[in-house]
Design a protein around this motif. Sequence first.
Motif: not given
Length: 986
Positions: A72, A84, A88, A91, A317-318, A355, A394
């Motif tokens: 991440s 976060g 991530d 996920r 971010e992505w 992404r 988010p």
Amino acid sequence: MRPSRMVNRSDANSLPISTPHFVGRDRELNALRAAVSRRPAIVLVEGEAGIGKSRLLQEWIAGEQALTALVSVCPPLRESLTLGPIVDAFRGIDRLVAGLRLTDLAGALRPLFPEWSGDLPPALEPLEDAKAARHRLFRALDELLRALGVDVLVLEDAHWADEVTLEFLLFLTSRQRADGPSLVISYRPEEVDAGSLLLRLTSRLPVGVTGSRIALASVAPDDTASLVSSMLGGEPISHEFRSFLHERTGGIPLAIEESVRLMCDRADIVFRDGQWVRLALTELQVPPTVRDSTRERVDRLSPAAQQTLRAAAVLAEWSSEAAIAGTAGLTPEDARAGIAEAADARILSGDDRGRWRFRHVLVATAVYEAVARTDRALLHRRAGEALESVDPQPVARLAHHFREAGVTAPWARYAEQAAAQALASGDNTTAVVVLVDLLSETALPPADLARIARTTGLAALGRREPVDEVYHRVVRGLRAVLDGPGLSAREQAEIRNPLGRLLITGGEAAAARVELERAVTDLGHDPAEAAKAMTYLGWAYGSPWPASTHRRWLRRAADLAAGIESPAVRLNLTGNRAAAFLMLGDDEAWDVVAGLPFDGATAPERLDVARIHTNIGTGAVMWGRYADAERHLAVALRLADAEESSRLLFNVQLELANLDWFRGRWEGLAERSAALAEANADRPAIHLAGVRLIARLAAAAGRRREAEEQFRFVLDEATRLGAADDAMEPAAELARLWRADGDIPRALQITDAPLRTIRGKGIWLWATDVAPVRVEALLAAGEAEAARALTEEFARGLRGHTAPAPRAGLALCRAHVAAAGDDPARAASAYARAAQAWEALPRPYDALRAREGQAIALLAADRVAEGRQMLSVQYEELFRLGARGDADRVAQRLRDHGADVPRLWRGGRKGYGDRLSPRELEVVRLVVAGRTNRQISEILAKSPATVDQQLRSAMRKAEVTSRTALAVKVTEAGMLEDDDSGVTLS
């Protein structure tokens, strides 16, 4: 010879630009492989932006096919989402959660992974205690890691990680076992604060855990050549080109790569005589920073690609193609084409989840900063609207975007949701940072502002950081809300209550009392908070109230506390009440203390017990019950250390240092005092106490000027902050210095205000140091009757109180009065009784000074041999204690009476002496740079008073009287060219 091949602008796309090879990092790659192979391991990869941390990790992961790794990246958001990066990382897994063997504990993961709710155990009962909830969540995440068989958890850009993420990494570290995952973490050292949890990951490794730190430096000139050559078809580059490029980029791989791409875009290079060379090396400018190169590269892309990049820079971010399209204001087709163009230009990179983000953060920053501010607001608004459709939402990112867009209502809504998530994980600081800017938003309805202010204030009380800029922003914000219209009495009370308690933390006692007194009458709906406010009002500092008023508040709080069900709240109130009664000098405090626990069942309980015993230890020191103080402080030290509460540890260490001063354990105390004062420069109470210790030692050592300056600083600051009890000792010590100089009026004047405070409040416990020196000054002024009256008043004030220290002070007052009479033998006996009282504590320094008075009285009684013998003993003992100034005074008395004075070895002086401390050096550097005290205060995040005190100390050491003279002297001494602290200014 190969033919010359020129590249012109129209043919730039034909130039063979490739991704650079991985060069110059073999040693670091081998070190990383070796460290991770010794599981479990913790590896920190550090280096500045663009140095190649991400590339090193990519190359390593690509070569470790047998490892299961979760990867991440921490986004550069102003308010990072709690946990976060960890969320991530999970996920991104392919394995289904439904097939894992998870216990009921995994139900705690539901708030983090709502999309897995069908596969996770039922949700657990919520916990009231934030820290306990966070610990349970950490255990659940650890269980998930092990169930997935994760070998390595990789976290990139950890300098942007939220505090709870770092705490989770520390939690994993403490539980590392052979079957547990290794940690590989990259970060930028220059963006990590000195006190960051990140730096503690390898400081206390459990047994059996491999710790490694890999620092990436700039690549060497030859590696620069290899990197550039790999981008240009493997052909060599000229020595001049290599040297020029390495010098201008500093050997930063990202800067090298981006500069080469820009030069190719501009056709600034040519292949000639078998190597690549740059045209007009002395005429055409290579951009010195990635920002310049990035902006020019972006300008060469199509409008759609440029708008796509602006959107990606705002999103930070992505992000999905849909989010980028929505933010950019483009159709999906145009956005997709723009993304493809930016990806072909090696500015954006994608992942297997569709992404996109910038390949380098520096490039994203350059693009973002090039966007006009008016356009930024629109892009942030679009970003927020695009992300609202994401499930789960988010909320931290949404709050960030709507805040930057200036759209108040959704900003407030998502900020409150993000703060609630942070508080549920025990991350109070993130919650405060997310909310605090809303407090100045007058566009919000008063009821919303009141709710947000109350949440912010209570969250700020739970922060573990010292008084910092966040603290000041919260205080300003709460006051701004209170000054606004439309708040009910109850809403005002719910804001004033945490504000008052925050002001106590910041050392603003008088202001805190005002807020709490105004709050308490409207807190009837919340007995626990009302009782807390009443207990704080029961503390004797910060108000002109008599002790009876404080006792009344404490008893009202006790009545409320009896009906409160929560054991944790009752413990907190009981401990605070006991400490408050100790400050009042009331013996009933010890009955309350006897019932206090020495441990707690949970981490928050242990911290509260530690805080309570710290306060009890402080009160016991004031009383002169040093054995009790040592016992309570030992409990506090054990618990604070176990819970790794650095803030509380400083409090305990300070009281232990005070205890060592009084008990005559002065070895190494100067260094400890200086360290405590410097480490707590932004915590007024602790900082002033550390300075007071420094001043005590300076006075005892005979460094009169230094002692006077330090005591004056402490007195002025204590008076400004309303800390009446902290003003007693510095006033007494200044009076002692001035009385020794023969300046009796000044000694009397400086003790006027403390004595008025003691009389007004009726707290004679505080007179331990003030009353004896006041009596001495009155006698020296020929006011014997006033001296006797004060002594008797002191005695009446101590009736019914058993505190040993003020009773020793009373014995000394009586000895001074006796010495002014016509019976020196009686005076000698009185001084002997005073010395015995000090010795019983034990407080040897004061006992030795009382024995000096006894010896003088014996000499006056013509018991010369006995008096000289006693003075000789006092001289040697004072000298060995470290009270060289007092020893010199006694030596002179011996000489005056015809006695020989033994020559004792004099060691070096403790502390920094005539050298600048590191904090003083910081201030002096900024003075030389032409900064004002206020500017220095803002730059160093110190109070103006602290800056002034450190500047005056530096001027004293330099033996100058102006800022200009100081700047000249330190410059001539060459100090500013030396990185080491402690340069002598003589």
